[in-house]
Write an enzyme that holds these catalytic residues in place. Sequence first.
Site, PDB file in Angstrom:
ATOM      1  N   GLY A   1     -17.984   6.578  -2.143  1.00 52.17           N
ATOM      2  CA  GLY A   1     -16.769   7.142  -3.683  1.00 52.17           C
ATOM      3  C   GLY A   1     -16.859   6.758  -4.709  1.00 52.17           C
ATOM      4  O   GLY A   1     -17.894   5.731  -4.681  1.00 52.17           O
TER       5      GLY A   1
ATOM      6  N   LYS B   1       0.930  -0.824  -0.143  1.00 51.70           N
ATOM      7  CA  LYS B   1      -0.012   0.194   0.216  1.00 51.70           C
ATOM      8  C   LYS B   1       0.711   1.539  -0.301  1.00 51.70           C
ATOM      9  O   LYS B   1       1.757   1.462   0.124  1.00 51.70           O
ATOM     10  CB  LYS B   1      -0.969   0.170   1.376  1.00 51.70           C
ATOM     11  CG  LYS B   1      -2.427   0.811   1.379  1.00 51.70           C
ATOM     12  CD  LYS B   1      -3.011   0.081   0.816  1.00 51.70           C
ATOM     13  CE  LYS B   1      -4.069   1.191   0.083  1.00 51.70           C
ATOM     14  NZ  LYS B   1      -5.476   0.032  -0.426  1.00 51.70           N
TER      15      LYS B   1
HETATM   16  P1  NAD Z   1     -12.825   7.438  -2.559  1.00 55.10           P
HETATM   17  O1  NAD Z   1     -12.167   9.028  -2.201  1.00 55.10           O
HETATM   18  O2  NAD Z   1     -13.397   7.990  -4.465  1.00 55.10           O
HETATM   19  O3  NAD Z   1     -14.576   7.987  -1.548  1.00 55.10           O
HETATM   20  C1  NAD Z   1     -14.255   7.884  -0.449  1.00 55.10           C
HETATM   21  C2  NAD Z   1     -16.311   8.205   0.214  1.00 55.10           C
HETATM   22  O4  NAD Z   1     -15.941   7.751   1.348  1.00 55.10           O
HETATM   23  C3  NAD Z   1     -16.183   9.183  -0.458  1.00 55.10           C
HETATM   24  O5  NAD Z   1     -17.714   9.730  -0.516  1.00 55.10           O
HETATM   25  C4  NAD Z   1     -15.930  10.284   1.096  1.00 55.10           C
HETATM   26  O6  NAD Z   1     -16.671  11.457   1.164  1.00 55.10           O
HETATM   27  C5  NAD Z   1     -16.939   9.387   1.724  1.00 55.10           C
HETATM   28  N1  NAD Z   1     -16.132   9.420   3.212  1.00 55.10           N
HETATM   29  C6  NAD Z   1     -14.609   9.861   4.157  1.00 55.10           C
HETATM   30  N2  NAD Z   1     -14.714  10.102   4.827  1.00 55.10           N
HETATM   31  C7  NAD Z   1     -15.418   9.617   5.219  1.00 55.10           C
HETATM   32  C8  NAD Z   1     -16.215   9.817   6.843  1.00 55.10           C
HETATM   33  N3  NAD Z   1     -15.291   9.873   7.954  1.00 55.10           N
HETATM   34  N4  NAD Z   1     -17.361   9.307   7.007  1.00 55.10           N
HETATM   35  C9  NAD Z   1     -18.166   9.209   5.845  1.00 55.10           C
HETATM   36  N5  NAD Z   1     -17.887   8.929   4.559  1.00 55.10           N
HETATM   37  C10 NAD Z   1     -16.345   9.563   4.793  1.00 55.10           C
HETATM   38  O7  NAD Z   1     -13.002   6.035  -2.337  1.00 55.10           O
HETATM   39  P2  NAD Z   1     -12.753   4.130  -2.642  1.00 55.10           P
HETATM   40  O8  NAD Z   1     -11.809   3.838  -3.611  1.00 55.10           O
HETATM   41  O9  NAD Z   1     -14.518   4.678  -3.094  1.00 55.10           O
HETATM   42  O10 NAD Z   1     -12.452   3.957  -1.374  1.00 55.10           O
HETATM   43  C11 NAD Z   1     -13.200   3.692  -0.277  1.00 55.10           C
HETATM   44  C12 NAD Z   1     -13.015   2.427   0.953  1.00 55.10           C
HETATM   45  O11 NAD Z   1     -12.897   1.564  -0.149  1.00 55.10           O
HETATM   46  C13 NAD Z   1     -11.857   2.267   1.414  1.00 55.10           C
HETATM   47  O12 NAD Z   1     -11.463   1.732   2.321  1.00 55.10           O
HETATM   48  C14 NAD Z   1     -10.464   1.935  -0.108  1.00 55.10           C
HETATM   49  O13 NAD Z   1      -9.196   1.558   0.588  1.00 55.10           O
HETATM   50  C15 NAD Z   1     -12.105   1.010  -0.542  1.00 55.10           C
HETATM   51  N6  NAD Z   1     -11.312   0.141  -1.466  1.00 55.10           N
HETATM   52  C16 NAD Z   1     -11.600   1.094  -2.278  1.00 55.10           C
HETATM   53  C17 NAD Z   1     -11.163  -0.324  -3.203  1.00 55.10           C
HETATM   54  C18 NAD Z   1     -10.916   0.874  -4.605  1.00 55.10           C
HETATM   55  O14 NAD Z   1     -10.689   0.178  -5.446  1.00 55.10           O
HETATM   56  N7  NAD Z   1     -11.406   2.251  -5.310  1.00 55.10           N
HETATM   57  C19 NAD Z   1     -11.058  -1.795  -3.622  1.00 55.10           C
HETATM   58  C20 NAD Z   1     -10.948  -2.415  -2.243  1.00 55.10           C
HETATM   59  C21 NAD Z   1     -11.230  -0.980  -1.287  1.00 55.10           C
END
Ligand code: NAD
Length: 395
Positions: free
Chosen positions: A211, A95
């Site tokens: 997100g 990571k």
């Molecule tokens: P992103 O940046 O696209 O979205 C994050 C979302 O979370 C946004 O809507 C933001 O406003 C919201 N957020 C942030 N802090 C918050 C809080 N305190 N309370 C409520 N909402 C909050 O990120 P993402 O890619 O959607 O990733 C989200 C999670 O999924 C992370 O834990 C990431 O590690 C995990 N993840 C992502 C992927 C991927 O393919 N993008 C794959 C596996 C896991």
Amino acid sequence: MTSAFVSAKKQLDQVEPYLGKEYARGLKLLKKPQKIIKGKVLGYRAFRVQYNNARGPFKGGIRFHPNVNEDEMKALAFWMTVKCAVVGIPFGGSKGGVAVDTSGLSREELKRLSFAYADFITPYIGPWQDVPAPDVNTDGQIMAWMLEEYERKTSQQSPATFTGKPVELGGSQGRIEATGLGGVTVLKEYLKSCPTSPRLRRVALAVQGFGNVGYWFAHFAQKEGFKVVAVSNSKGGIYYSKGLKIGKMADSFKPNITNAELLALPVDVLVPAALENTLTKDNASAVRAKLVLEMANGPTTPEAEEILLKKGIDVLPDVLCNAGGVTVSYFEWAQNLSGYYWPKERVLAEEKKVLTTAFANIYRVVSQKKISYRQAAFILAVGRILEAMMLRGRI
Ligand code: NAD
């Protein structure tokens, strides 16, 4: 604040009794990453943690967020190692991230930061070394900028060094929506395994985080017939008990509930899809859902999970539920290395096959041993990692 890495190590401790004594040394080794790269990028603290590569090249996202720190990076890199083993794809785990608030940056500043971070990690990455991807606040555009810098520095075309790229630069069809879609696949398999499969439109879901992951999860859940009654972002949530219309809903809705209220809604399924440490010992008893489906990485602390399980709430773990993203990243890497690109139907069908098989394997262990889904997933995954370490003579 709960240390995410302490939580991760507790999860590992919980499966130790189920693994053979010959693995004791390997388990000890698995409590530490193989390599930590840290420094400053344009004045911001920057990291790349390469946790374990016994099963294949390191693989893991890049996060831009003010809370990025070494502890968090180690936990996320550990979970990547476990996740790749859960779904049986030939990668280890890593990571990376930069401790930065991107909300105040212009596009030009974000581009400069992406180039600078790529420059920082270039000696340590590559298709057979370590393969980054998008995570919180990073996306295909940022991967494209990083690829450009990496290829400039190494004087070669190397699309397989990054995944989650735009399709125009060798990205895979279906990668953007893969993580959300994978979570819905897991949910459907779970419901099929329940003694009485409920009607989908009666199953109400609340999704925290809107997100990439949260949006696509909600989108596909609704498309499959589930009722999404609440979603939220960092500013708050929107709740409508008859069901929201996700469609092309933007991230700029007017909140009518707080995030704390969302977590305690009377729904069937609660889907944390934002950040780690969302469900803790302080709020877990307020959860009224029957199932927690973890789409974020590490959203439930071990103490919170204990409370939920005691209340009879199942927790489907992150290392299974959000593994659709890294699975399609694997397909992207394989397509880049072979130079042959798959149609979207093939990508999504193969993703579904991988996740359905992973769920079935975990479910079998849950039923046989009467343990939690997380323990079952960890037993299978950690067993695979330790076996690879043993074969390589590392233990
Ligand atoms: P992103 O940046 O696209 O979205 C994050 C979302 O979370 C946004 O809507 C933001 O406003 C919201 N957020 C942030 N802090 C918050 C809080 N305190 N309370 C409520 N909402 C909050 O990120 P993402 O890619 O959607 O990733 C989200 C999670 O999924 C992370 O834990 C990431 O590690 C995990 N993840 C992502 C992927 C991927 O393919 N993008 C794959 C596996 C896991």
